[in-house]
Structure formats: C-alpha cells, structure tokens
Design a protein around this motif. Structure first.
Motif, PDB file in Angstrom:
ATOM      1  N   TRP A 171       4.606   5.910   1.257  1.00 18.72           N
ATOM      2  CA  TRP A 171       5.604   6.889   1.710  1.00 18.72           C
ATOM      3  C   TRP A 171       6.134   6.550   3.090  1.00 18.72           C
ATOM      4  O   TRP A 171       5.372   6.202   4.002  1.00 18.72           O
ATOM      5  N   VAL A 172       7.450   6.666   3.239  1.00 19.25           N
ATOM      6  CA  VAL A 172       8.100   6.449   4.530  1.00 19.25           C
ATOM      7  C   VAL A 172       9.124   7.570   4.771  1.00 19.25           C
ATOM      8  O   VAL A 172       9.509   8.291   3.854  1.00 19.25           O
ATOM      9  N   LEU A 173       9.572   7.653   6.021  1.00 16.58           N
ATOM     10  CA  LEU A 173      10.602   8.637   6.365  1.00 16.58           C
ATOM     11  C   LEU A 173      11.956   8.163   5.865  1.00 16.58           C
ATOM     12  O   LEU A 173      12.366   7.042   6.181  1.00 16.58           O
ATOM     13  N   SER A 174      12.646   9.018   5.141  1.00 11.35           N
ATOM     14  CA  SER A 174      13.953   8.599   4.620  1.00 11.35           C
ATOM     15  C   SER A 174      14.966   8.417   5.741  1.00 11.35           C
ATOM     16  O   SER A 174      15.901   7.633   5.609  1.00 11.35           O
ATOM     17  N   GLY A 175      14.758   9.108   6.844  1.00  8.13           N
ATOM     18  CA  GLY A 175      15.696   9.001   7.961  1.00  8.13           C
ATOM     19  C   GLY A 175      15.692   7.640   8.619  1.00  8.13           C
ATOM     20  O   GLY A 175      16.581   7.342   9.416  1.00  8.13           O
ATOM     21  N   LEU A 176      14.706   6.833   8.337  1.00  7.86           N
ATOM     22  CA  LEU A 176      14.635   5.502   8.939  1.00  7.86           C
ATOM     23  C   LEU A 176      14.971   4.411   7.926  1.00  7.86           C
ATOM     24  O   LEU A 176      14.661   3.244   8.132  1.00  7.86           O
ATOM     25  N   LEU A 177      15.596   4.822   6.838  1.00  4.45           N
ATOM     26  CA  LEU A 177      16.015   3.869   5.812  1.00  4.45           C
ATOM     27  C   LEU A 177      17.539   3.791   5.776  1.00  4.45           C
ATOM     28  O   LEU A 177      18.222   4.770   6.060  1.00  4.45           O
ATOM     29  N   THR A 178      18.032   2.628   5.414  1.00  2.82           N
ATOM     30  CA  THR A 178      19.461   2.497   5.162  1.00  2.82           C
ATOM     31  C   THR A 178      19.667   2.823   3.688  1.00  2.82           C
ATOM     32  O   THR A 178      19.389   1.999   2.816  1.00  2.82           O
ATOM     33  N   LEU A 179      20.093   4.027   3.429  1.00  2.75           N
ATOM     34  CA  LEU A 179      20.185   4.478   2.038  1.00  2.75           C
ATOM     35  C   LEU A 179      21.505   4.050   1.409  1.00  2.75           C
ATOM     36  O   LEU A 179      22.540   3.991   2.085  1.00  2.75           O
ATOM     37  N   ASN A 180      21.437   3.757   0.137  1.00  2.00           N
ATOM     38  CA  ASN A 180      22.642   3.442  -0.614  1.00  2.00           C
ATOM     39  C   ASN A 180      23.517   4.705  -0.672  1.00  2.00           C
ATOM     40  O   ASN A 180      23.013   5.787  -0.982  1.00  2.00           O
ATOM     41  N   PRO A 181      24.810   4.574  -0.381  1.00  2.00           N
ATOM     42  CA  PRO A 181      25.676   5.770  -0.394  1.00  2.00           C
ATOM     43  C   PRO A 181      25.706   6.472  -1.754  1.00  2.00           C
ATOM     44  O   PRO A 181      26.071   7.645  -1.831  1.00  2.00           O
ATOM     45  N   GLU A 182      25.306   5.755  -2.785  1.00  2.00           N
ATOM     46  CA  GLU A 182      25.315   6.354  -4.128  1.00  2.00           C
ATOM     47  C   GLU A 182      24.016   7.105  -4.436  1.00  2.00           C
ATOM     48  O   GLU A 182      23.915   7.758  -5.482  1.00  2.00           O
ATOM     49  N   LEU A 183      23.049   7.007  -3.561  1.00  2.00           N
ATOM     50  CA  LEU A 183      21.765   7.667  -3.835  1.00  2.00           C
ATOM     51  C   LEU A 183      21.948   9.187  -3.854  1.00  2.00           C
ATOM     52  O   LEU A 183      22.595   9.755  -2.969  1.00  2.00           O
ATOM     53  N   ARG A 184      21.361   9.828  -4.840  1.00  2.00           N
ATOM     54  CA  ARG A 184      21.389  11.286  -4.935  1.00  2.00           C
ATOM     55  C   ARG A 184      19.955  11.753  -5.087  1.00  2.00           C
ATOM     56  O   ARG A 184      19.280  11.416  -6.062  1.00  2.00           O
ATOM     57  N   PHE A 185      19.498  12.562  -4.150  1.00  2.00           N
ATOM     58  CA  PHE A 185      18.112  13.026  -4.223  1.00  2.00           C
ATOM     59  C   PHE A 185      17.876  13.923  -5.443  1.00  2.00           C
ATOM     60  O   PHE A 185      16.733  14.102  -5.860  1.00  2.00           O
ATOM     61  N   SER A 186      18.942  14.465  -6.002  1.00  2.00           N
ATOM     62  CA  SER A 186      18.773  15.273  -7.211  1.00  2.00           C
ATOM     63  C   SER A 186      18.246  14.421  -8.366  1.00  2.00           C
ATOM     64  O   SER A 186      17.691  14.949  -9.332  1.00  2.00           O
ATOM     65  N   GLU A 187      18.408  13.107  -8.249  1.00  2.00           N
ATOM     66  CA  GLU A 187      17.955  12.207  -9.320  1.00  2.00           C
ATOM     67  C   GLU A 187      16.591  11.596  -9.016  1.00  2.00           C
ATOM     68  O   GLU A 187      16.100  10.761  -9.778  1.00  2.00           O
ATOM     69  N   VAL A 188      16.001  11.976  -7.890  1.00  2.00           N
ATOM     70  CA  VAL A 188      14.696  11.408  -7.504  1.00  2.00           C
ATOM     71  C   VAL A 188      13.608  12.450  -7.793  1.00  2.00           C
ATOM     72  O   VAL A 188      13.723  13.597  -7.331  1.00  2.00           O
ATOM     73  N   PRO A 189      12.573  12.073  -8.532  1.00  2.00           N
ATOM     74  CA  PRO A 189      11.496  13.035  -8.829  1.00  2.00           C
ATOM     75  C   PRO A 189      10.823  13.561  -7.563  1.00  2.00           C
ATOM     76  O   PRO A 189      10.699  12.826  -6.572  1.00  2.00           O
ATOM     77  N   VAL A 190      10.391  14.821  -7.622  1.00  2.00           N
ATOM     78  CA  VAL A 190       9.750  15.458  -6.460  1.00  2.00           C
ATOM     79  C   VAL A 190       8.230  15.410  -6.634  1.00  2.00           C
ATOM     80  O   VAL A 190       7.706  15.736  -7.703  1.00  2.00           O
ATOM     81  N   THR A 191       7.540  15.018  -5.579  1.00  2.00           N
ATOM     82  CA  THR A 191       6.082  14.897  -5.638  1.00  2.00           C
ATOM     83  C   THR A 191       5.393  16.256  -5.570  1.00  2.00           C
ATOM     84  O   THR A 191       5.966  17.237  -5.072  1.00  2.00           O
ATOM     85  N   ALA A 192       4.161  16.280  -6.037  1.00  2.00           N
ATOM     86  CA  ALA A 192       3.350  17.496  -5.912  1.00  2.00           C
ATOM     87  C   ALA A 192       2.410  17.396  -4.711  1.00  2.00           C
ATOM     88  O   ALA A 192       1.663  18.337  -4.416  1.00  2.00           O
ATOM     89  N   LEU A 193       2.439  16.272  -4.008  1.00  2.00           N
ATOM     90  CA  LEU A 193       1.534  16.104  -2.857  1.00  2.00           C
ATOM     91  C   LEU A 193       1.911  17.081  -1.741  1.00  2.00           C
ATOM     92  O   LEU A 193       3.096  17.312  -1.496  1.00  2.00           O
ATOM     93  N   PRO A 194       0.930  17.645  -1.038  1.00  2.00           N
ATOM     94  CA  PRO A 194       1.244  18.561   0.059  1.00  2.00           C
ATOM     95  C   PRO A 194       1.835  17.824   1.265  1.00  2.00           C
ATOM     96  O   PRO A 194       1.653  16.613   1.406  1.00  2.00           O
ATOM     97  N   ASP A 195       2.518  18.596   2.134  1.00  3.12           N
ATOM     98  CA  ASP A 195       3.150  17.989   3.314  1.00  3.12           C
ATOM     99  C   ASP A 195       2.136  17.563   4.375  1.00  3.12           C
ATOM    100  O   ASP A 195       2.405  16.667   5.163  1.00  3.12           O
ATOM    101  N   GLY A 196       1.002  18.233   4.405  1.00  2.00           N
ATOM    102  CA  GLY A 196       0.000  17.888   5.410  1.00  2.00           C
ATOM    103  C   GLY A 196      -1.403  17.989   4.853  1.00  2.00           C
ATOM    104  O   GLY A 196      -1.649  18.711   3.884  1.00  2.00           O
ATOM    105  N   LEU A 197      -2.299  17.248   5.459  1.00  2.00           N
ATOM    106  CA  LEU A 197      -3.719  17.318   5.088  1.00  2.00           C
ATOM    107  C   LEU A 197      -4.485  17.871   6.287  1.00  2.00           C
ATOM    108  O   LEU A 197      -4.762  17.144   7.241  1.00  2.00           O
ATOM    109  N   PRO A 198      -4.800  19.174   6.275  1.00  2.00           N
ATOM    110  CA  PRO A 198      -5.457  19.792   7.432  1.00  2.00           C
ATOM    111  C   PRO A 198      -6.747  19.081   7.832  1.00  2.00           C
ATOM    112  O   PRO A 198      -7.076  19.013   9.023  1.00  2.00           O
TER     113      PRO A 198
END
Lengths: 380, 129
Positions: free
Chosen positions: A87-114
């Motif tokens: 996993w990486v931060l999407s903000g630090l990637l050069t994304l393809n202008p055609e990329l649509r996050f609606s087409e990317v599966p969403v993970t069930a992993l939590p945002d943080g591990l306390p």
C-alpha cells in the motif's frame, strides 16, 4: 504442415498486435510514484513497511481504502511473478487521467492498527476510522430537521480560522470542479456543492469554542440581537449537516475538560436544531509543545462522537503521512498548494492538508447522503 | 454619671449614623454606565475575576465563557463610551473591542446592554433586546 504454420503465424501476429495495442493504450490502473515511497502492508502508517517503490517504476493499482487516499499496488515481473505488493499514498503517484476510483475495489482493512501506535496515548486515535459508517440514529435527526424545514442539500461549517479558510469547502461550488480519480464523489459534489458558496457566520478568524456562543461574535448585519453565531448560522442557512472543527486554536488557551464541555454544548445545540453535527479531529505536529494536549483534545472528540453516535472525520489520522502533517509552520492551519483543493491525486501540488481536508469532508457528506437521506436525489 | 451619659450619647449618635446610612441605602453605589464599561474592558482582557464580579445572577454560569470568548485573539477595547439611557436599566456603549489574529484585525462594536440592580450594585446582564 503448411496449414499449421499459417495458423502459428496468424496467432503470433495477433499476439504482437494485441501487445502493441496494450502499449499504445496503457491501462488506467497503471501508475508510478514521483518520489521514492514506502510500501506498507496496509492502508496507513501503523502498518509495517514491506518494501520501497522507486520513482518511475510501473505498478498496477488493484485496491483502495474507502476514500482513495491509499491504494494497493502490485509490480509483476515479465515472467508473471509478483515482485511487489503493498500500500502507498495515492497522492504521491502519477495517476492515469483515465483512472476512476469507482472501478477500484475497496479494502476491508482498517485505517489504523492501534496496537502499533507509537505510544499508548495515541491508540484511541488510531482505533477510529478516517471516515466512519454513519449511525442509524442520524436518520432521526435528519427527519427532525425536515420537519423543521431544514434544507437537505445545504451544509455549513462551524469553526475557527482553519474552517473560515475560503478554500475550505467553497471549491465544491465551482462549476465543473475537477475530482480527478475521485469520480465516485461526483453525485455528492453536485448535491451539496452550491450551498458552500454562502459564507458561514459561525466560522471566523480567532473564534474559539466559547466565542461561537457569544452574540458579540455574531455578524450584526445578518444575525438577530442577542443571537449567537451558531444559532444565527443554523437559523439563516437551515442546513442538514454542520461540519464542526475547533481545537487547533483552543488548545492554546483551554484544558481538555473545558474543551469537552464546549464541544458537548455545540453538539447539543446543533442536534436540537435537527442538524447532523459532524465533528473532526485536528492535525497536530509532534514536535510542537502542545502535542500532548492536542492528543488529549482529539481523544475527547473521539469519546464525544462515540457517546452521541455522531459522525467524526479523523483528520488527525489521515494527515499523519502528509509533509508536516498537512500543517503550515504555525502548526494550526492546513497547508495549501494552489487552489484546486478537492482531491489528492494531482501530484505534489495537490498533496496538501487543505486538499485532504476537503476530500474527507466530501467523502463524509457522501456517506451521509447515501446512508441517511431518504431521498438522496432530491434537490432543495 | 457624666461618663455614662457621654457613652449613651455616643452610642445614640452611632445608631443614628447607621440609621441614616441605612436610609441612604436606596442609592446604588455603582454607576451602571461605569459598570458596563468596566465589564467590556474586562471581557477584552479576559479578566475572569472582574467579569464574575460584574455579571448578574441570571448569567453567573456564563462567566467562564464570557472571559474566554476573546482568548484566541489579541484584544483591546478602543474608544469606549457608555451612557445610561435616562433612568432606565439600559446602557448604550460606543467604541469597540478590536481583536488582532495574525495579520488580521477585526472590530467588534459595542452595543446596548441590560443592567440589573442587585444588592445595591449594578450588574451587566447581556445585550438589550
């Protein structure tokens, strides 16, 4: 024999053609980092670092977190073996202008591990998601608001100078606002966007969680005599949702017990008007003197949100991987890079605290619209 | 005997003085315009003790909030002049609290305030409606 040879040549030509086409039309899921990145085992800084992704190396996006701020990428070698997966931060990637996050599966992993928190005091802040599921209790609040003729598509903001910032929420009202890969937020942008044009009398420079109840801080041209900025704002705008954030300034002059009393009062008065209050933790810099106090304040916010079952945006957690935690040098205000602040995928200039905060606000509104509003398509 | 008479005379005079002072108790010790101005000055300065002493009973619970309202800004009172409206319990003030936050300066105009008489002292009791 000759027939088999022709078949073989045909297949080979076809394969080469397809390969060439694939090179001409790269998959929108292919991306590369514009600086060397840590690749983690999950979508957050509490996950262990598994590898490094070097600048320019092509990887494929295969999954994302519920927002799109973290994406899971894979690098496959020519022989088909998986070389890199993490996993990486999407903000630090050069994304393809055609990329649509609606087409990317969403993970069930939590945002943080306390359990991986740097210190025990941070565990409560890592335990809550960046964007929570909205409690069914909010539907009753929404219903009460409708009876009080609250406008479903109207939102407002309540807070200090961090919220009074003209680049907070208001870019949502720009015609044709560009969401980039965050296309799945378009409906909510269209639904709420126009209402962000109207200035909030309850978000002012220097305002704190005491002043929001003080009639002296109300705009005398817009508010009635003796009316607090909070009540004035809720009366004149009749919003369905109020995005509330105090803390960055309050922490300089209050203790967490006083802060807690004020936030509860804010929540009580907002709920009483049939408005869904959305609290937000605030970002903080660990090198600044009030770090400990900031953690205590944010922890109180988490407790209050849980007690009232109201939505809480965990900006503190989401801003952890940003440069300087998304903050200006004063440690209070969110950093800007330019004015396109609705997304976090436009390479370095967009990778700022202000952009992240807008994105999270829109994502939270999207969650509320889809899960609480009875008729999410209704306008007005 | 003389000494006894003198003592009685002195006690009598003292009692009279106390009685006269009591009769004059109808006059408030404080001036409402002055109280309003002191209150607003204390508010700008975040002076919780003064605010608490000048708040009416009805609003006593808000003293902390009143004292902290300008806590995040560098505030001062400017050109404040408060005047009682006739014999009423309304005091009108001109001037403003000027608040500086970073590079921004905001002015909060003073208004008309309701004053109430409590135990011979005028107290500030919020904006007049």
């Amino acid at each position: 024999m000759m027939r088999q040879f022709i078949q073989f040549v045909t297949v080979m030509v076809l394969c080469f053609s397809l390969s060439a086409m694939a090179q001409e039309l790269p998959s929108p899921f292919m991306t590369s980092a514009f600086e060397n990145l840590n690749v983690r085992e999950g979508p957050g800084t509490t996950y262990l670092t598994a590898a490094r992704l070097r600048t320019g190396v092509q990887v494929r996006i295969v999954e994302r977190n519920s927002i799109g701020t973290w994406v899971r990428v894979q690098q496959t070698l020519v022989d088909g073996t998986l070389f890199l997966d993490g996993w990486v931060l999407s903000g630090l990637l050069t994304l393809n202008p055609e990329l649509r996050f609606s087409e990317v599966p969403v993970t069930a992993l939590p945002d943080g591990l306390p359990e991986n928190a740097e210190s025990p005091s941070l565990r409560p802040l890592y335990a809550v998601p960046v964007i929570p599921a909205v409690s069914p209790d909010m539907r009753a609040v929404y219903q009460r608001g409708l009876e009080g003729r609250q406008y479903t598509h109207v939102i407002t903001k309540i807070g200090d100078s961090v919220s009074a910032d003209t680049l907070y929420l208001t870019p949502m009202s720009r015609p044709g606002a560009d969401l980039g890969a965050f296309d799945y937020l378009r409906d909510s942008l269209n639904f709420f966007g126009a209402s962000t044009q109207v200035e909030s009398v309850a978000a002012r420079l220097g305002m704190n969680s005491y002043a929001v109840f003080d009639p002296m801080w109300a705009n005398s041209d817009l508010c009635q005599q003796g009316e607090s900025p909070l009540i004035c704002e809720l009366r004149r705008k009749k919003p369905s949702v109020a995005l509330i954030m105090f803390g960055g300034n309050d922490v300089l002059h209050m203790d967490d017990a006083e802060y807690s009393v004020q936030i509860r009062r804010l929540v009580d008065e907002t709920l009483a008007e049939g408005v869904i209050p959305v609290l937000s933790t605030f970002s903080a810099h660990p090198n600044l003197p009030l770090w400990g106090q900031s953690i205590a304040f944010n922890t109180r916010l988490v407790e209050i949100a849980a007690e009232y079952q109201i939505p809480l945006i965990n900006l503190w957690l989401a801003a952890r991987p940003l440069y300087d935690y998304g903050l200006e040098a004063d440690g209070i205000h969110m950093k800007h890079w330019g004015t396109e602040t609705l997304r976090l995928d436009d390479s370095f200039p967009a990778y700022s605290g202000a952009a992240l905060r807008n994105l999270l606000a829109l994502r939270m509104l999207d969650e509320i619209r889809r899960t609480v509003f009875l008729d999410a398509t209704a306008i007005g | 005997m003389n000494a006894k008479m003198n003592a009685g005379w002195i006690i009598g005079m003292c009692a009279l003085a106390v009685l006269l002072a009591g009769c004059g108790g109808g006059e408030p010790i404080s001036d409402p315009a002055d109280v309003a101005q002191r209150y607003m000055t204390a508010k700008a300065a975040g002076d919780g003790d003064t605010i608490r002493s000048l708040l009416c009973a009805e609003r006593e619970a808000t003293w902390e909030s009143e004292a902290a309202s300008f806590g995040n800004v560098d505030a001062r009172i400017e050109d404040a002049v408060c005047t009682r409206q006739g014999d009423s319990e309304i005091v009108s003030c001109t001037g403003a609290i000027v608040a500086v936050y970073g590079l921004d300066t905001n002015s909060f105009p003073l208004a008309s305030y309701r004053m109430t008489l409590e135990d011979g002292e005028y107290k500030w009791c919020g904006e007049a409606s």
